[in-house]
Design a protein around this motif. Structure first.
Motif, PDB file in Angstrom:
ATOM      1  N   ALA A   1       0.832  -1.211   0.000  1.00  0.00           N
ATOM      2  CA  ALA A   1       0.000   0.000   0.000  1.00  0.00           C
ATOM      3  C   ALA A   1       0.864   1.257   0.000  1.00  0.00           C
ATOM      4  O   ALA A   1       0.519   2.255  -0.650  1.00  0.00           O
ATOM      5  N   THR A   2       1.979   1.222   0.697  1.00  0.00           N
ATOM      6  CA  THR A   2       2.866   2.382   0.749  1.00  0.00           C
ATOM      7  C   THR A   2       3.473   2.677  -0.612  1.00  0.00           C
ATOM      8  O   THR A   2       3.536   3.826  -1.050  1.00  0.00           O
ATOM      9  N   VAL A   3       3.924   1.640  -1.304  1.00  0.00           N
ATOM     10  CA  VAL A   3       4.491   1.829  -2.645  1.00  0.00           C
ATOM     11  C   VAL A   3       3.443   2.382  -3.603  1.00  0.00           C
ATOM     12  O   VAL A   3       3.691   3.327  -4.371  1.00  0.00           O
TER      13      VAL A   3
ATOM     14  N   LEU B   1       3.017  11.062  -5.947  1.00  0.00           N
ATOM     15  CA  LEU B   1       4.098  11.757  -6.650  1.00  0.00           C
ATOM     16  C   LEU B   1       3.684  12.149  -8.069  1.00  0.00           C
ATOM     17  O   LEU B   1       4.149  13.161  -8.610  1.00  0.00           O
ATOM     18  N   LEU B   2       2.790  11.366  -8.677  1.00  0.00           N
ATOM     19  CA  LEU B   2       2.291  11.708 -10.009  1.00  0.00           C
ATOM     20  C   LEU B   2       1.199  12.769  -9.964  1.00  0.00           C
ATOM     21  O   LEU B   2       1.028  13.536 -10.920  1.00  0.00           O
TER      22      LEU B   2
ATOM     23  N   LEU C   1       6.813  16.239   1.555  1.00  0.00           N
ATOM     24  CA  LEU C   1       5.858  15.666   2.506  1.00  0.00           C
ATOM     25  C   LEU C   1       5.479  14.239   2.111  1.00  0.00           C
ATOM     26  O   LEU C   1       5.319  13.368   2.966  1.00  0.00           O
ATOM     27  N   ILE C   2       5.358  14.024   0.804  1.00  0.00           N
ATOM     28  CA  ILE C   2       5.031  12.688   0.319  1.00  0.00           C
ATOM     29  C   ILE C   2       6.164  11.718   0.642  1.00  0.00           C
ATOM     30  O   ILE C   2       5.933  10.585   1.083  1.00  0.00           O
ATOM     31  N   VAL C   3       7.393  12.172   0.423  1.00  0.00           N
ATOM     32  CA  VAL C   3       8.551  11.323   0.711  1.00  0.00           C
ATOM     33  C   VAL C   3       8.628  10.996   2.198  1.00  0.00           C
ATOM     34  O   VAL C   3       8.905   9.856   2.596  1.00  0.00           O
TER      35      VAL C   3
ATOM     36  N   ALA D   1       5.924   8.468   3.006  1.00  0.00           N
ATOM     37  CA  ALA D   1       6.305   7.153   2.494  1.00  0.00           C
ATOM     38  C   ALA D   1       7.402   6.527   3.348  1.00  0.00           C
ATOM     39  O   ALA D   1       7.366   5.324   3.639  1.00  0.00           O
ATOM     40  N   ALA D   2       8.369   7.351   3.783  1.00  0.00           N
ATOM     41  CA  ALA D   2       9.462   6.838   4.606  1.00  0.00           C
ATOM     42  C   ALA D   2       8.936   6.318   5.940  1.00  0.00           C
ATOM     43  O   ALA D   2       9.371   5.266   6.434  1.00  0.00           O
ATOM     44  N   PHE D   3       7.981   7.056   6.531  1.00  0.00           N
ATOM     45  CA  PHE D   3       7.400   6.630   7.806  1.00  0.00           C
ATOM     46  C   PHE D   3       6.668   5.298   7.659  1.00  0.00           C
ATOM     47  O   PHE D   3       6.849   4.374   8.471  1.00  0.00           O
ATOM     48  N   LEU D   4       5.858   5.184   6.616  1.00  0.00           N
ATOM     49  CA  LEU D   4       5.088   3.950   6.421  1.00  0.00           C
ATOM     50  C   LEU D   4       6.000   2.777   6.047  1.00  0.00           C
ATOM     51  O   LEU D   4       5.775   1.650   6.493  1.00  0.00           O
TER      52      LEU D   4
END
Length: 277
Positions: free
Chosen positions: A117-119, A126-127, A136-138, A141-144
């Motif tokens: 789900a994170t990927v 990002l798109l 913020l998106i990165v 994603a890093a947290f998840l």
């Protein structure tokens, strides 16, 4: 050499009730954050994000439930056969908690859901958004991803101790110390032991009256190699850790008494160590 030993009881009281809650306080906080965030995302029509967050919250909850499944009373030491690098040996056994293999598989399944789900969420966001919000998106994603890796690692540790044919625990034989736990199988010969002590991770202290996090058995260094060690995690033990520490110290210092390990004579001596509390 241990700085503590039988001079005082280090682990009193054991993990139960509020003392166990102290141990799991970070998990409670993280579960509350993930569950509330996942619910908010679900109510605002963000199914992929809510899936990752709620799966993370469920995995945390299952981890807490697994910890509360531990018995609150100490299990007595016993005599058992143990598989070593040179064949089976009779041993005096200090048991550990055996995790459920199915429970571990369920946690690892949730970890896969979190990672997938994170990927998917990261690629979609990002798109869809500009570079101004990409940081913020990165971060999200890093947290998840970190949460998913943590959950997967926890599940693997539970599976390792749940699937082994040998009962998990610490085995003391006449020649060596053998450990079967969530990190696999390791052994150290008594003659190679350089020291035994109770301790905590560097810079960290346990919450509440829990005692140190582990018992370390250090091995004497060989040539230029770094010395190995056995790290006995207290939260995995179902045996009395004070009794175990005193037993380890005694047989390390008293080589002549090691001949009784794996017999009823050793159990009698070990029982006396418990009565010092």
């Amino acid at each position: 050499m241990s700085k503590h030993g039988s001079e005082a009881r280090l682990w009193a009281p054991r993990h139960s009730g509020w003392n166990l809650a102290h141990h799991l306080l970070p998990s409670f906080v993280l579960f509350a954050f993930l569950a509330s965030s996942g619910t908010y995302a679900l109510l605002h029509a963000r199914p992929v994000l809510s899936t990752a967050l709620l799966a993370s919250a469920l995995a945390m909850l299952m981890g807490v439930v697994a910890a509360y499944r531990r018995p609150t009373r100490d299990r007595a030491a016993g005599t058992a056969a143990v598989a070593t690098s040179t064949g089976p040996r009779a041993a005096t056994w200090f048991p550990m908690f055996r995790s459920s293999a199915r429970w571990a598989a369920a946690i690892m399944g949730l970890a896969v859901v979190i990672l997938v789900a994170t990927v998917a969420l990261s690629a979609r966001l990002l798109l869809a958004y500009t570079n101004d919000t990409s940081i913020l998106i990165v971060l999200l994603a890093a947290f998840l991803l970190a949460t998913g890796v943590y959950v997967l690692n926890r599940g693997l540790h539970m599976a390792r101790i749940g699937a082994t044919a040998q009962e998990p625990g610490l085995y003391l034989t006449r020649s060596r110390i053998v450990l079967y736990d969530s990190r696999g199988t390791r052994e150290i010969y008594w003659n190679d032991v350089a020291g035994i002590e109770a301790g905590d991770p560097a810079g960290r202290k346990p919450l509440g009256k829990r005692g140190p996090a582990w018992i370390t058995v250090e091995q004497q260094p060989r040539s230029s190699q770094s010395p190995e060690r056995l790290l006995i995690l207290i939260h995995e033990l179902t045996a009395n850790p004070d009794q175990l520490l005193r037993t380890l110290e005694h047989y390390w210092r008293s080589a002549a008494d090691r001949a009784e390990l794996g017999t009823d004579a050793a159990l009698g001596r070990v029982k006396n160590f418990a009565e010092l509390d």
